[in-house]
Design a protein around this motif. Sequence first.
Motif, PDB file in Angstrom:
ATOM      1  N   PHE A  80       0.710  -0.957   0.277  1.00 39.87           N
ATOM      2  CA  PHE A  80      -0.106  -0.469  -0.088  1.00 39.87           C
ATOM      3  C   PHE A  80       0.856   1.341   0.505  1.00 39.87           C
ATOM      4  CE2 PHE A  80      -2.732  -2.496   2.451  1.00 39.87           C
ATOM      5  CZ  PHE A  80      -3.460  -3.179   1.415  1.00 39.87           C
ATOM      6  N   LEU A 101       0.578   4.227  -2.801  1.00 36.36           N
ATOM      7  CA  LEU A 101       0.569   5.810  -2.350  1.00 36.36           C
ATOM      8  C   LEU A 101       1.538   6.398  -3.068  1.00 36.36           C
ATOM      9  CD1 LEU A 101      -0.487   5.492   1.075  1.00 36.36           C
ATOM     10  CD2 LEU A 101      -1.985   6.106  -0.179  1.00 36.36           C
ATOM     11  N   GLN A 102       2.559   6.223  -3.798  1.00 35.09           N
ATOM     12  CA  GLN A 102       3.452   6.840  -3.940  1.00 35.09           C
ATOM     13  C   GLN A 102       3.263   6.618  -5.881  1.00 35.09           C
ATOM     14  OE1 GLN A 102       7.154   5.020  -3.688  1.00 35.09           O
ATOM     15  NE2 GLN A 102       7.623   5.259  -1.096  1.00 35.09           N
ATOM     16  N   TYR A 148       0.258   6.493  -6.744  1.00 34.31           N
ATOM     17  CA  TYR A 148      -1.110   7.280  -6.736  1.00 34.31           C
ATOM     18  C   TYR A 148      -1.238   8.400  -5.558  1.00 34.31           C
ATOM     19  CZ  TYR A 148      -1.911   3.546 -10.117  1.00 34.31           C
ATOM     20  OH  TYR A 148      -2.139   2.631 -11.336  1.00 34.31           O
ATOM     21  N   PRO A 149      -0.439   9.107  -4.995  1.00 33.93           N
ATOM     22  CA  PRO A 149      -0.381  10.528  -3.612  1.00 33.93           C
ATOM     23  C   PRO A 149      -1.799  10.993  -3.467  1.00 33.93           C
ATOM     24  CG  PRO A 149       0.858  11.467  -5.470  1.00 33.93           C
ATOM     25  CD  PRO A 149       0.271  10.283  -6.348  1.00 33.93           C
ATOM     26  N   ASP A 168      -4.675   8.775  -2.940  1.00 35.00           N
ATOM     27  CA  ASP A 168      -5.733   8.481  -3.290  1.00 35.00           C
ATOM     28  C   ASP A 168      -6.339   7.735  -2.370  1.00 35.00           C
ATOM     29  OD1 ASP A 168      -7.016   5.672  -3.955  1.00 35.00           O
ATOM     30  OD2 ASP A 168      -7.500   6.501  -6.253  1.00 35.00           O
ATOM     31  N   ILE A 189      -6.505   3.764  -1.951  1.00 33.80           N
ATOM     32  CA  ILE A 189      -5.240   3.061  -1.028  1.00 33.80           C
ATOM     33  C   ILE A 189      -5.158   3.644  -0.067  1.00 33.80           C
ATOM     34  CG2 ILE A 189      -2.954   2.764  -2.102  1.00 33.80           C
ATOM     35  CD1 ILE A 189      -3.267   3.901  -4.472  1.00 33.80           C
ATOM     36  N   SER A 190      -5.392   5.074   0.488  1.00 32.66           N
ATOM     37  CA  SER A 190      -5.719   5.198   1.852  1.00 32.66           C
ATOM     38  C   SER A 190      -5.830   5.029   3.142  1.00 32.66           C
ATOM     39  CB  SER A 190      -5.673   6.625   2.363  1.00 32.66           C
ATOM     40  OG  SER A 190      -4.830   7.745   1.043  1.00 32.66           O
ATOM     41  N   ALA A 231      -4.465   1.728   3.150  1.00 34.98           N
ATOM     42  CA  ALA A 231      -3.534   2.004   3.965  1.00 34.98           C
ATOM     43  C   ALA A 231      -3.271   2.176   6.152  1.00 34.98           C
ATOM     44  CB  ALA A 231      -2.269   2.936   3.748  1.00 34.98           C
ATOM     45  N   TYR A 262      -4.755   8.651  10.815  1.00 36.54           N
ATOM     46  CA  TYR A 262      -4.509   8.594   9.266  1.00 36.54           C
ATOM     47  C   TYR A 262      -5.856   8.416   9.508  1.00 36.54           C
ATOM     48  CZ  TYR A 262      -2.837   6.806   5.258  1.00 36.54           C
ATOM     49  OH  TYR A 262      -2.207   6.905   3.937  1.00 36.54           O
TER      50      TYR A 262
END
Length: 680
Positions: free
Chosen positions: A76, A80-81, A83-84, A86, A89-90, A93, A109
């Motif tokens: 994950f 994120l790298q 698709y910052p 997103d 994805i977050s 994560a 988070y």
Amino acid sequence: MKKILVVFLVIFAGAVQAQEVLQAGFKLLENGQFAEGAAFFKHYLTTQDATNKTALLCYGRGTGLSGNVTEAKEVFGKLLQRYPGDFEISLNAAEALMWCKEYAEAKRYYEKLLTEKPNDFAANLGYANALASLFEYEKALVFTEKALQIQPSNDNAKLSRKYARLGLADYFVKNQDYHRAAPLLESILSENATDKEALFAKAQLYIQLERYNEAEKIYQQLLQLTHGQTEVYLNLSYLSFLQANKPLAFEYANKAVESTATQPQKYLTARLGRITALGWNGKFKQAFAELDSLDSVFPNNNDLLIKRAGLSIWNKEFAHSVSLFKKSLRNVPSSFDGNLGVADALFAQELDDESKKYVLKTLEYYPNQKDAKDFLAKLALRHAPALTTHNFISSDKGGNASKNYQANVAFDVATALRFNVGYRRREVSNSLENNSANVQTMTAGLRWRVKPFWLITGAINVTKLEKDGAVAPFKTFDIASEFRLNKFQTLELRHNSDVQSFTAGLVGNQLSFKNYIATYNLSTPFKVGVYSQYYYTKNSDGNTRNLLFASLYYDLKATPVVKFGINYQRMTFEKRMSRVYFSPFLFRSYEVFGVSENLNVPKQKFLYQVSVAGGMQRIEDEAYQATYRASLTLGYKPSANIELTAYSLYSNSATSSVVGYSYSETGIKAKWILLKKQQY
């Protein structure tokens, strides 16, 4: 009491339809086959499309949910790298942080994600789970409710709400806030009346409230729901013990062992429960034998070590118990049973300074724990200042009557050394002889626990006799040394002096005496005991007395006490001084007796003691005479530090009074232990 959402699949419906080749992998994840799902997506990423976002997300989820949480977190992170920012994805994560048990980081988070999308279902539910994992149950419930507002029928949100309620209820129970715990459990059961975890928690709540019959009904219901689960039988065993039905406790423990035929993973737990029940029933030889057999199957097991230490306390092997508990704490320093067990074994030996250290250590590991707090209260009751009073009237058939007033204050000067000061006043009269006298006594004494096996007590008394305007002062003493010879035997040696003040005539004679007393007590594991006492008395008039008292008794029941037995008494005087006091050359008595009482049963508010005896006595060569005596005590104990009792007794035995007459006495006793709010 926390459970993290385990199936949380966030994918776009369009992506699912567009990539029919991935459908088999989605199905594996939906069915909980996480390792297989991870392998499926890894194969896809390796052979077909290494950059497919959906496949990477699913691979990360399958990997994390199958136990490889570190790799999932890395997957994950790399996404994120690429698709910052997103959101999908977050979310994954954040959940990976939950898998890694990094709950505080996950909480932060989710808070960030909720600022972006405050009405997102997954973010609200994930945040609630993070809060619950950090024991912030009340706030967690707020966000599970919010998640359910977004998706009212979502089973995962309902499950999270249930565990948050269970966690909060458990927190309230541990903090003795029972009235707030009960509605939370009822709210779970209102949605599912057969929820096993809520029923277990409700039964435990009833036990804390000492509503044992209601707890038993729930456990009987759980027996049906779980088809005889080992834990239910063990809880019923413990509940039977609390209800003072030790044989039934043993029966349930046996059933727990039998139930492990289909639950082998519970075998050791069940055997330990059976060993505990053997201890409750006083079958220590069998209990230790079972422990020995388990030691060969489970070598170096700490639970077995703790159980052996606990049994040793019940078997009065206190020093051995301490060494075993301390050995267990070297293995598991935070053990609740280990720390409080050491405290209990030390308390039994009156090593209370060290005992307190282990209670406080228990509270460091388990803040606000009820048993540890109750233990501190027990220590406080033993060492706080105490005021006792005793007022009574007495009379006998010789016309003698008395009024008596006593007060005493006891206080610690050190944990093992306790002082007391007191005042006694006795007003005596004789209606036949028309005379009266007063006796006043000031006393100062001590109680010193020198060693666990050695106790010294002593007192100095200043007594003033008043009769017909004449005043005579006396100084008397009382010193005793008690030895615990072993776990079954005690011996006390006592030497004291006093003045005879039973009647006005005796006060006028200013008759004093010195006693040399030996007391021996034997209590066996077979419930049979022997109590014996020998007196050698030297009177100031030159007379001497020898008195032997022996009692053979059987403890039919320990809680409340039910005891019966036979007594024998033999008394001789060197000189017969019958005009002054009862002093035959030879006196013998034989009697049978029975006693029932609950005076020392913990948490009893209404107290009682009933004692009756009957037999025969013979004075020198006279004919045998029938004797009887009876006493009744009733009391009330509104709290652990306040006790009030009233009693009345009657005896026609010649030894009931110094002058040999039938005797009656009625009085009131009170005790007030002066506890502070944060005592000890």
